[in-house]
Design a protein around this motif. Sequence first.
Motif, PDB file in Angstrom:
ATOM      1  N   LEU A 152      -8.549   9.486  14.287  1.00  0.00           N
ATOM      2  CA  LEU A 152      -7.875   8.623  13.322  1.00  0.00           C
ATOM      3  C   LEU A 152      -6.448   9.095  13.049  1.00  0.00           C
ATOM      4  O   LEU A 152      -5.515   8.288  12.975  1.00  0.00           O
ATOM      5  N   ILE A 153      -6.270  10.413  12.913  1.00  0.00           N
ATOM      6  CA  ILE A 153      -4.956  10.951  12.555  1.00  0.00           C
ATOM      7  C   ILE A 153      -4.018  10.974  13.742  1.00  0.00           C
ATOM      8  O   ILE A 153      -2.905  10.438  13.696  1.00  0.00           O
ATOM      9  N   MET A 154      -4.470  11.603  14.850  1.00  0.00           N
ATOM     10  CA  MET A 154      -3.556  11.889  15.961  1.00  0.00           C
ATOM     11  C   MET A 154      -3.366  10.695  16.896  1.00  0.00           C
ATOM     12  O   MET A 154      -2.286  10.477  17.413  1.00  0.00           O
ATOM     13  N   LEU A 155      -4.438   9.960  17.151  1.00  0.00           N
ATOM     14  CA  LEU A 155      -4.349   8.848  18.095  1.00  0.00           C
ATOM     15  C   LEU A 155      -3.922   7.546  17.412  1.00  0.00           C
ATOM     16  O   LEU A 155      -3.032   6.834  17.899  1.00  0.00           O
ATOM     17  N   LEU A 156      -4.529   7.249  16.276  1.00  0.00           N
ATOM     18  CA  LEU A 156      -4.275   5.973  15.615  1.00  0.00           C
ATOM     19  C   LEU A 156      -3.152   6.039  14.586  1.00  0.00           C
ATOM     20  O   LEU A 156      -2.653   5.003  14.152  1.00  0.00           O
ATOM     21  N   GLY A 157      -2.766   7.249  14.163  1.00  0.00           N
ATOM     22  CA  GLY A 157      -1.682   7.374  13.193  1.00  0.00           C
ATOM     23  C   GLY A 157      -2.067   7.032  11.772  1.00  0.00           C
ATOM     24  O   GLY A 157      -1.226   6.619  10.972  1.00  0.00           O
ATOM     25  N   VAL A 158      -3.340   7.222  11.416  1.00  0.00           N
ATOM     26  CA  VAL A 158      -3.815   6.945  10.063  1.00  0.00           C
ATOM     27  C   VAL A 158      -3.480   8.135   9.161  1.00  0.00           C
ATOM     28  O   VAL A 158      -3.699   9.288   9.565  1.00  0.00           O
ATOM     29  N   PRO A 159      -2.954   7.915   7.956  1.00  0.00           N
ATOM     30  CA  PRO A 159      -2.686   9.039   7.040  1.00  0.00           C
ATOM     31  C   PRO A 159      -3.944   9.849   6.790  1.00  0.00           C
ATOM     32  O   PRO A 159      -5.048   9.309   6.749  1.00  0.00           O
ATOM     33  N   VAL A 160      -3.784  11.164   6.611  1.00  0.00           N
ATOM     34  CA  VAL A 160      -4.931  12.048   6.504  1.00  0.00           C
ATOM     35  C   VAL A 160      -5.828  11.674   5.335  1.00  0.00           C
ATOM     36  O   VAL A 160      -7.060  11.773   5.417  1.00  0.00           O
ATOM     37  N   GLU A 161      -5.234  11.206   4.221  1.00  0.00           N
ATOM     38  CA  GLU A 161      -6.047  10.830   3.069  1.00  0.00           C
ATOM     39  C   GLU A 161      -6.961   9.645   3.378  1.00  0.00           C
ATOM     40  O   GLU A 161      -8.115   9.608   2.949  1.00  0.00           O
ATOM     41  N   ILE A 162      -6.440   8.667   4.109  1.00  0.00           N
ATOM     42  CA  ILE A 162      -7.228   7.498   4.477  1.00  0.00           C
ATOM     43  C   ILE A 162      -8.204   7.849   5.595  1.00  0.00           C
ATOM     44  O   ILE A 162      -9.327   7.337   5.637  1.00  0.00           O
ATOM     45  N   ALA A 163      -7.790   8.729   6.501  1.00  0.00           N
ATOM     46  CA  ALA A 163      -8.642   9.105   7.629  1.00  0.00           C
ATOM     47  C   ALA A 163      -9.918   9.801   7.159  1.00  0.00           C
ATOM     48  O   ALA A 163     -11.019   9.489   7.628  1.00  0.00           O
ATOM     49  N   THR A 164      -9.795  10.752   6.236  1.00  0.00           N
ATOM     50  CA  THR A 164     -10.982  11.471   5.767  1.00  0.00           C
ATOM     51  C   THR A 164     -11.921  10.538   5.012  1.00  0.00           C
ATOM     52  O   THR A 164     -13.144  10.639   5.134  1.00  0.00           O
ATOM     53  N   ALA A 165     -11.349   9.619   4.224  1.00  0.00           N
ATOM     54  CA  ALA A 165     -12.179   8.692   3.463  1.00  0.00           C
ATOM     55  C   ALA A 165     -12.872   7.694   4.384  1.00  0.00           C
ATOM     56  O   ALA A 165     -14.073   7.419   4.243  1.00  0.00           O
ATOM     57  N   THR A 166     -12.133   7.141   5.342  1.00  0.00           N
ATOM     58  CA  THR A 166     -12.704   6.159   6.261  1.00  0.00           C
ATOM     59  C   THR A 166     -13.756   6.799   7.157  1.00  0.00           C
ATOM     60  O   THR A 166     -14.767   6.172   7.501  1.00  0.00           O
ATOM     61  N   SER A 167     -13.541   8.060   7.521  1.00  0.00           N
ATOM     62  CA  SER A 167     -14.518   8.774   8.343  1.00  0.00           C
ATOM     63  C   SER A 167     -15.860   8.895   7.636  1.00  0.00           C
ATOM     64  O   SER A 167     -16.910   8.855   8.285  1.00  0.00           O
ATOM     65  N   ALA A 168     -15.848   9.046   6.316  1.00  0.00           N
ATOM     66  CA  ALA A 168     -17.108   9.134   5.573  1.00  0.00           C
ATOM     67  C   ALA A 168     -17.944   7.870   5.762  1.00  0.00           C
ATOM     68  O   ALA A 168     -19.172   7.937   5.931  1.00  0.00           O
ATOM     69  N   LEU A 169     -17.274   6.715   5.734  1.00  0.00           N
ATOM     70  CA  LEU A 169     -17.974   5.449   5.970  1.00  0.00           C
ATOM     71  C   LEU A 169     -18.537   5.398   7.388  1.00  0.00           C
ATOM     72  O   LEU A 169     -19.674   4.959   7.605  1.00  0.00           O
ATOM     73  N   MET A 170     -17.758   5.844   8.367  1.00  0.00           N
ATOM     74  CA  MET A 170     -18.207   5.841   9.757  1.00  0.00           C
ATOM     75  C   MET A 170     -19.403   6.762   9.957  1.00  0.00           C
ATOM     76  O   MET A 170     -20.319   6.466  10.724  1.00  0.00           O
ATOM     77  N   ILE A 171     -19.411   7.891   9.246  1.00  0.00           N
ATOM     78  CA  ILE A 171     -20.511   8.842   9.367  1.00  0.00           C
ATOM     79  C   ILE A 171     -21.799   8.245   8.811  1.00  0.00           C
ATOM     80  O   ILE A 171     -22.895   8.533   9.314  1.00  0.00           O
ATOM     81  N   VAL A 172     -21.697   7.424   7.772  1.00  0.00           N
ATOM     82  CA  VAL A 172     -22.890   6.758   7.247  1.00  0.00           C
ATOM     83  C   VAL A 172     -23.583   5.980   8.358  1.00  0.00           C
ATOM     84  O   VAL A 172     -24.811   6.061   8.534  1.00  0.00           O
ATOM     85  N   VAL A 173     -22.800   5.250   9.137  1.00  0.00           N
ATOM     86  CA  VAL A 173     -23.363   4.414  10.193  1.00  0.00           C
ATOM     87  C   VAL A 173     -23.961   5.263  11.308  1.00  0.00           C
ATOM     88  O   VAL A 173     -25.109   5.061  11.726  1.00  0.00           O
ATOM     89  N   SER A 174     -23.197   6.236  11.804  1.00  0.00           N
ATOM     90  CA  SER A 174     -23.678   7.045  12.929  1.00  0.00           C
ATOM     91  C   SER A 174     -24.853   7.923  12.518  1.00  0.00           C
ATOM     92  O   SER A 174     -25.825   8.076  13.272  1.00  0.00           O
ATOM     93  N   ALA A 175     -24.787   8.510  11.318  1.00  0.00           N
ATOM     94  CA  ALA A 175     -25.892   9.352  10.852  1.00  0.00           C
ATOM     95  C   ALA A 175     -27.155   8.529  10.635  1.00  0.00           C
ATOM     96  O   ALA A 175     -28.268   8.974  10.952  1.00  0.00           O
ATOM     97  N   LEU A 176     -27.001   7.316  10.103  1.00  0.00           N
ATOM     98  CA  LEU A 176     -28.164   6.465   9.848  1.00  0.00           C
ATOM     99  C   LEU A 176     -28.840   6.061  11.145  1.00  0.00           C
ATOM    100  O   LEU A 176     -30.076   6.148  11.274  1.00  0.00           O
TER     101      LEU A 176
END
Length: 239
Positions: A152-176
């Motif tokens: 999210l940060i290095m490839l897509l250029g998403v700010p670190v604050e948004i990247a960490t928050a958005t990753s939490a949502l993505m982890i819900v899906v993959s972990a589930l």
Amino acid sequence: MIVPMLLFVFGLSAQVSAGTSLVALVFTALSGTIGYTWQRRIDYRLGLSLAAASAPGAILGSIASTYLTSKIVTALFGCFMILVSIYIGIGTPAKSSGTAAGGWRRHLVDRDGNEFEFTVRHLVSAFPLVFFAGVLAGFFGVGGGALQVPVLIMLLGVPVEIATATSALMIVVSALTGAMTHIQLGNVAYEFIPLIIVSVVVGAQIGVQIQRRTGPRTLRRLFALFLVVIGFRMILVLA
């Protein structure tokens, strides 16, 4: 940290440790996602788009863990995480301009009134990497954020604050999806779930508050240190 604890302290197999960890991670990610939702820092459209690639990867990784040895893959993954941590810690993430052409322009305003305007580029290139993160999540019983956040940060250029928050949502899906697969395979030790859930839910809320009060540079260094710990853990867990 959950998988090594289950492996070395309680003597569970790698497959059962991974499955049990993923079940607990569902609640961890949910707790973190609720906190970030309150802060309004999750990019839902971007996160759910990428999660569509991580979910099948988590299923594949969970099934593969039953049939394949993870010694070499674990060591390679650990080395990769350490290399990424060096880049995150001392490098400069890709910048994305809100006025750049040829990308997906995003604009978010969090609860504190902070504006985040950026342009997502190379989105197509991110899908195979996120799929791979899902495979790692299902195979090793980890959240996948250690790979998703750098993407999210290095490839897509998403700010670190948004990247960490958005990753939490993505982890819900993959972990589930990974947890459901491990449950079907019988790779879950249910007696360990309640204690792990209580611990990680409390820890996730503390982490959300730390993220909110920490500057981007400090947050990058803390995340780099976290990746080093994860990397050495993966290298040593089956050494």
